[in-house]
Design an enzyme around this catalytic site. Sequence first.
Site, PDB file in Angstrom:
ATOM      1  N   ASP A   8       0.847  -1.194   0.000  1.00  0.00           N
ATOM      2  CA  ASP A   8       0.000   0.000   0.000  1.00  0.00           C
ATOM      3  C   ASP A   8       0.882   1.243   0.000  1.00  0.00           C
ATOM      4  O   ASP A   8       1.737   1.395   0.882  1.00  0.00           O
ATOM      5  CB  ASP A   8      -0.911   0.009   1.230  1.00  0.00           C
ATOM      6  CG  ASP A   8      -1.963  -1.100   1.171  1.00  0.00           C
ATOM      7  OD1 ASP A   8      -1.926  -1.904   0.226  1.00  0.00           O
ATOM      8  OD2 ASP A   8      -2.816  -1.154   2.076  1.00  0.00           O
ATOM      9  N   ASP A 129     -15.649  -3.157  -2.215  1.00  0.00           N
ATOM     10  CA  ASP A 129     -15.377  -3.035  -0.786  1.00  0.00           C
ATOM     11  C   ASP A 129     -16.725  -2.951  -0.087  1.00  0.00           C
ATOM     12  O   ASP A 129     -17.588  -2.180  -0.510  1.00  0.00           O
ATOM     13  CB  ASP A 129     -14.573  -1.764  -0.496  1.00  0.00           C
ATOM     14  CG  ASP A 129     -13.289  -1.698  -1.323  1.00  0.00           C
ATOM     15  OD1 ASP A 129     -12.745  -2.770  -1.628  1.00  0.00           O
ATOM     16  OD2 ASP A 129     -12.857  -0.592  -1.668  1.00  0.00           O
TER      17      ASP A 129
END
Length: 237
Positions: A8, A129
């Site tokens: 990330d 998500d």
Amino acid sequence: MEIWPAIDLLGGKCVRLQQGDYNRETIYGDDPAEMAKRWVEEGADCLHLVDLDGAKDGSLKNRDAISAIIHAVNIPCEVGGGIRDEATIEQLLSLGLSRLVIGTKALREPEWFAAMCERFPNKLVLGIDAKEGMVATDGWLEVSTTSAIDLAKTYEHLPIAALIYTDIATDGMLAGPNVPAMQAMKEAVNLPVVASGGVTSVEDVKHLTAAGLDGAIVGRALYENRLTVREAVAAAK
């Protein structure tokens, strides 16, 4: 089942967020390319990259770090975060990425996403998500009234490479994945489904494999030595 170690990116550094909260960030390294090489040395066959700045701002922000990772390793890499137009898709694919993850824009503009899937067959991954089964968008800052499974079903006829299903209640919490939710999604749609969120142990990997998932993204557990890439890959086989 494939194991996708996560890198990330925030401000060019390698970080993890807890439940997608930009105020709950841990920095794990200043050199994402070195991190990528480490995961490959441990047995990674593919890497999942996230442009966290891009997810928040809606445009490509960590291009240099992404490019450095691709040049450092010789395995398939995918990236998600802030991919909202065709020019960005072309730019990222030209860097050598294997596939791109699109979430918010797919939910907001399904016709555009369908057109992009036809233009770039099997290069785009639908990123869904969810929180309690409902779709979350904009770097998880908004939760919609759309069911994750209902949304996925509207796209399963397209030439999509895969569906990444993230449970944001478990993401970055080291509490184990939401296996029932992941299994329900896998059984509901005719697409490869990659589980994301909460994978912490060898047992978690085994449970997802047994549930029929096609892949699992592993993040914070690797960085905090709860699980190694080698152990995860072995358990997934």
